[in-house]
Design a protein around this motif. Structure first.
Motif, PDB file in Angstrom:
ATOM      1  N   GLY A  84       4.209 -27.035  15.357  1.00 15.14           N
ATOM      2  CA  GLY A  84       5.025 -27.001  16.573  1.00 15.14           C
ATOM      3  C   GLY A  84       6.490 -26.764  16.208  1.00 15.14           C
ATOM      4  O   GLY A  84       6.995 -27.315  15.237  1.00 15.14           O
ATOM      5  N   ARG A  85       7.157 -25.933  17.015  1.00 10.01           N
ATOM      6  CA  ARG A  85       8.550 -25.580  16.721  1.00 10.01           C
ATOM      7  C   ARG A  85       9.493 -26.147  17.767  1.00 10.01           C
ATOM      8  O   ARG A  85       9.201 -26.137  18.959  1.00 10.01           O
ATOM      9  CB  ARG A  85       8.722 -24.054  16.728  1.00 10.01           C
ATOM     10  CG  ARG A  85       8.032 -23.339  15.606  1.00 10.01           C
ATOM     11  CD  ARG A  85       8.661 -21.956  15.427  1.00 10.01           C
ATOM     12  NE  ARG A  85       8.578 -21.156  16.629  1.00 10.01           N
ATOM     13  CZ  ARG A  85       7.535 -20.469  17.004  1.00 10.01           C
ATOM     14  NH1 ARG A  85       6.446 -20.498  16.256  1.00 10.01           N
ATOM     15  NH2 ARG A  85       7.546 -19.749  18.109  1.00 10.01           N
ATOM     16  N   GLY A  86      10.640 -26.620  17.307  1.00 13.66           N
ATOM     17  CA  GLY A  86      11.709 -27.018  18.200  1.00 13.66           C
ATOM     18  C   GLY A  86      12.837 -25.995  18.138  1.00 13.66           C
ATOM     19  O   GLY A  86      12.717 -24.961  17.465  1.00 13.66           O
ATOM     20  N   ARG A  87      13.926 -26.268  18.821  1.00 16.77           N
ATOM     21  CA  ARG A  87      15.091 -25.386  18.779  1.00 16.77           C
ATOM     22  C   ARG A  87      15.718 -25.416  17.393  1.00 16.77           C
ATOM     23  O   ARG A  87      15.570 -26.363  16.652  1.00 16.77           O
ATOM     24  CB  ARG A  87      16.143 -25.817  19.810  1.00 16.77           C
ATOM     25  CG  ARG A  87      15.737 -25.553  21.252  1.00 16.77           C
ATOM     26  CD  ARG A  87      16.780 -26.065  22.218  1.00 16.77           C
ATOM     27  NE  ARG A  87      18.084 -25.484  21.967  1.00 16.77           N
ATOM     28  CZ  ARG A  87      19.158 -26.175  21.559  1.00 16.77           C
ATOM     29  NH1 ARG A  87      19.088 -27.467  21.354  1.00 16.77           N
ATOM     30  NH2 ARG A  87      20.301 -25.561  21.343  1.00 16.77           N
ATOM     31  N   ARG A  88      16.439 -24.346  17.091  1.00 19.68           N
ATOM     32  CA  ARG A  88      17.259 -24.279  15.891  1.00 19.68           C
ATOM     33  C   ARG A  88      16.452 -24.535  14.613  1.00 19.68           C
ATOM     34  O   ARG A  88      16.904 -25.229  13.708  1.00 19.68           O
ATOM     35  CB  ARG A  88      18.438 -25.244  16.010  1.00 19.68           C
ATOM     36  CG  ARG A  88      19.337 -24.860  17.201  1.00 19.68           C
ATOM     37  CD  ARG A  88      20.329 -25.928  17.561  1.00 19.68           C
ATOM     38  NE  ARG A  88      21.253 -26.261  16.495  1.00 19.68           N
ATOM     39  CZ  ARG A  88      22.293 -25.536  16.128  1.00 19.68           C
ATOM     40  NH1 ARG A  88      22.547 -24.409  16.742  1.00 19.68           N
ATOM     41  NH2 ARG A  88      23.069 -25.938  15.163  1.00 19.68           N
ATOM     42  N   ARG A 102      17.455 -41.582  25.548  1.00 17.35           N
ATOM     43  CA  ARG A 102      16.466 -41.249  24.520  1.00 17.35           C
ATOM     44  C   ARG A 102      15.741 -39.966  24.919  1.00 17.35           C
ATOM     45  O   ARG A 102      15.421 -39.777  26.097  1.00 17.35           O
ATOM     46  CB  ARG A 102      15.431 -42.373  24.369  1.00 17.35           C
ATOM     47  CG  ARG A 102      16.034 -43.600  23.744  1.00 17.35           C
ATOM     48  CD  ARG A 102      15.068 -44.761  23.653  1.00 17.35           C
ATOM     49  NE  ARG A 102      15.668 -45.775  22.817  1.00 17.35           N
ATOM     50  CZ  ARG A 102      15.497 -45.854  21.490  1.00 17.35           C
ATOM     51  NH1 ARG A 102      14.682 -45.010  20.882  1.00 17.35           N
ATOM     52  NH2 ARG A 102      16.117 -46.783  20.796  1.00 17.35           N
ATOM     53  N   LYS A 103      15.440 -39.152  23.929  1.00 21.72           N
ATOM     54  CA  LYS A 103      14.847 -37.848  24.231  1.00 21.72           C
ATOM     55  C   LYS A 103      13.367 -37.980  24.588  1.00 21.72           C
ATOM     56  O   LYS A 103      12.585 -38.593  23.857  1.00 21.72           O
ATOM     57  CB  LYS A 103      15.030 -36.899  23.030  1.00 21.72           C
ATOM     58  CG  LYS A 103      14.528 -35.492  23.308  1.00 21.72           C
ATOM     59  CD  LYS A 103      15.103 -34.489  22.325  1.00 21.72           C
ATOM     60  CE  LYS A 103      14.406 -33.145  22.440  1.00 21.72           C
ATOM     61  NZ  LYS A 103      15.041 -32.072  21.690  1.00 21.72           N
ATOM     62  N   LEU A 104      13.020 -37.368  25.716  1.00 21.09           N
ATOM     63  CA  LEU A 104      11.645 -37.425  26.235  1.00 21.09           C
ATOM     64  C   LEU A 104      10.926 -36.084  26.063  1.00 21.09           C
ATOM     65  O   LEU A 104       9.693 -36.031  26.009  1.00 21.09           O
ATOM     66  CB  LEU A 104      11.726 -37.767  27.733  1.00 21.09           C
ATOM     67  CG  LEU A 104      10.464 -37.909  28.534  1.00 21.09           C
ATOM     68  CD1 LEU A 104       9.753 -39.210  28.170  1.00 21.09           C
ATOM     69  CD2 LEU A 104      10.785 -37.923  30.028  1.00 21.09           C
TER      70      LEU A 104
HETATM   71  C1  BTN Z   1      13.354 -28.772  21.297  1.00 21.59           C
HETATM   72  O1  BTN Z   1      13.784 -29.693  21.978  1.00 21.59           O
HETATM   73  O2  BTN Z   1      13.761 -28.595  20.142  1.00 21.59           O
HETATM   74  C2  BTN Z   1      12.322 -27.842  21.885  1.00 21.59           C
HETATM   75  C3  BTN Z   1      10.907 -28.352  21.702  1.00 21.59           C
HETATM   76  C4  BTN Z   1       9.848 -27.428  22.278  1.00 21.59           C
HETATM   77  C5  BTN Z   1       8.463 -27.855  21.874  1.00 21.59           C
HETATM   78  C6  BTN Z   1       7.406 -27.061  22.580  1.00 21.59           C
HETATM   79  S1  BTN Z   1       5.800 -27.763  22.389  1.00 21.59           S
HETATM   80  C7  BTN Z   1       5.087 -26.340  23.102  1.00 21.59           C
HETATM   81  C8  BTN Z   1       5.828 -25.143  22.542  1.00 21.59           C
HETATM   82  N1  BTN Z   1       5.261 -24.756  21.268  1.00 21.59           N
HETATM   83  C9  BTN Z   1       6.118 -24.947  20.269  1.00 21.59           C
HETATM   84  O3  BTN Z   1       5.881 -24.704  19.058  1.00 21.59           O
HETATM   85  N2  BTN Z   1       7.282 -25.433  20.723  1.00 21.59           N
HETATM   86  C10 BTN Z   1       7.251 -25.604  22.153  1.00 21.59           C
END
Ligand code: BTN
Length: 272
Positions: free
Chosen positions: A64-68, A131-133
């Motif tokens: 799973g990927r987040g920002r940056r 807090r981050k949700l």
């Molecule tokens: C962040 O706050 O950094 C963004 C997070 C986003 C996560 C979602 S989970 C579904 C989709 N697939 C991913 O790999 N990332 C987004």
């Protein structure tokens, strides 16, 4: 009890059948068990079919990927990992601020369903009680169509199991804690998808300004001292967002509009 309800599996049919007809006509919902990233699955499917309205959810993401460039902690059967493909008629120059608008859509959908107060930390992090949700990751689906096709990735913590300390670097919470009762993820997914489909349709018709106004009502940073990373970092008081979604910072040299980067609170015990 809480774990029991939140671990009811996601069911594509149950989610689709609880959508209003107009939304169900636009969305195709696919639930997978484990994937790398749901954003990547939408991207791959979009090579062979229209991405518009394509929804991929997964019980678990192994990458799973987040920002940056960050990773998004995605344990099995506990949270919502969801990606929606969308094609806009508007050109990319009119889509600036889209990720903020999506954050506002999530906050409104969840507030309406569970009656909790959610805020947005620029640009699009969903917060409850500092807090981050949850978070949003929007990626473009290639340049071929002039940047009009995007994948909207949404991650929401619902009933997070114990987290290794190195897995999430900032204070976090989940929806079960915020609401104080068990959450079935199927109606949650349906409510979020319905709001996203309606909101993205509205943006395509009317532009971004209404949703940026709704974002402003939930601005976690407004009036607080922040530093936005970058070269050089920008330090000052957060003063809302402009019409493109850029963060306005009142610095000792005047007002500065920052369109990228990570904003952190300077106060001790802040959320970032
Ligand atoms: C962040 O706050 O950094 C963004 C997070 C986003 C996560 C979602 S989970 C579904 C989709 N697939 C991913 O790999 N990332 C987004």
């Amino acid at each position: 009890m809480i774990r029991d309800m939140s671990s009811i599996p996601l069911h594509a049919n149950q989610i689709s059948s609880s959508l209003p007809d107009a939304t169900a006509a636009v969305l195709t919902v696919d639930v997978r068990n484990a994937v790398g990233s749901t954003n990547d699955v939408v991207r791959e499917l979009a090579d062979s079919q229209s991405c518009h309205g394509l929804v991929v959810m997964a019980e678990e993401q192994t990458a799973g990927r987040g920002r940056r460039g960050r990773s998004w902690h995605s344990p099995a059967g506990a949270n919502l990992y969801c990606s929606l493909g969308w094609r806009f008629e508007l050109g990319p120059e009119r889509l600036s601020g889209l990720s903020l608008a999506v954050g506002a859509m999530l906050a409104e959908a969840i507030t309406e369903m569970y009656d909790i107060h959610l805020q947005l930390k620029w640009p699009n992090d969903l917060y409850h009680g500092e807090r981050k949700l949850g978070g949003v990751l929007i990626e473009m689906l290639g340049e071929a169509d002039g940047g009009r096709q995007v994948v909207v990735g949404v991650g929401l913590n619902v009933d997070m199991p114990a987290v290794p300390t190195e897995a999430i670097q900032r204070p976090w919470t989940d929806l079960c804690k915020a609401v104080g009762r068990p959450i079935d993820r199927n109606p949650l997914a349906a409510g979020v998808l319905d709001q996203l489909a309606k909101g993205l349709h509205q943006i395509n018709r009317d532009g971004m300004s209404d949703w940026l106004g709704r974002w402003r009502q939930r601005d976690l940073l407004k009036g607080r001292s922040v530093v936005v990373d970058g070269v050089p970092p920008v330090t000052g008081k957060a003063a809302g967002i402009d019409e493109t979604g850029a963060l306005i910072v009142e610095t000792e040299h005047g007002r500065s509009a920052v369109s990228g980067g990570e904003a952190s609170l300077l106060s001790i015990g802040g959320p970032a």
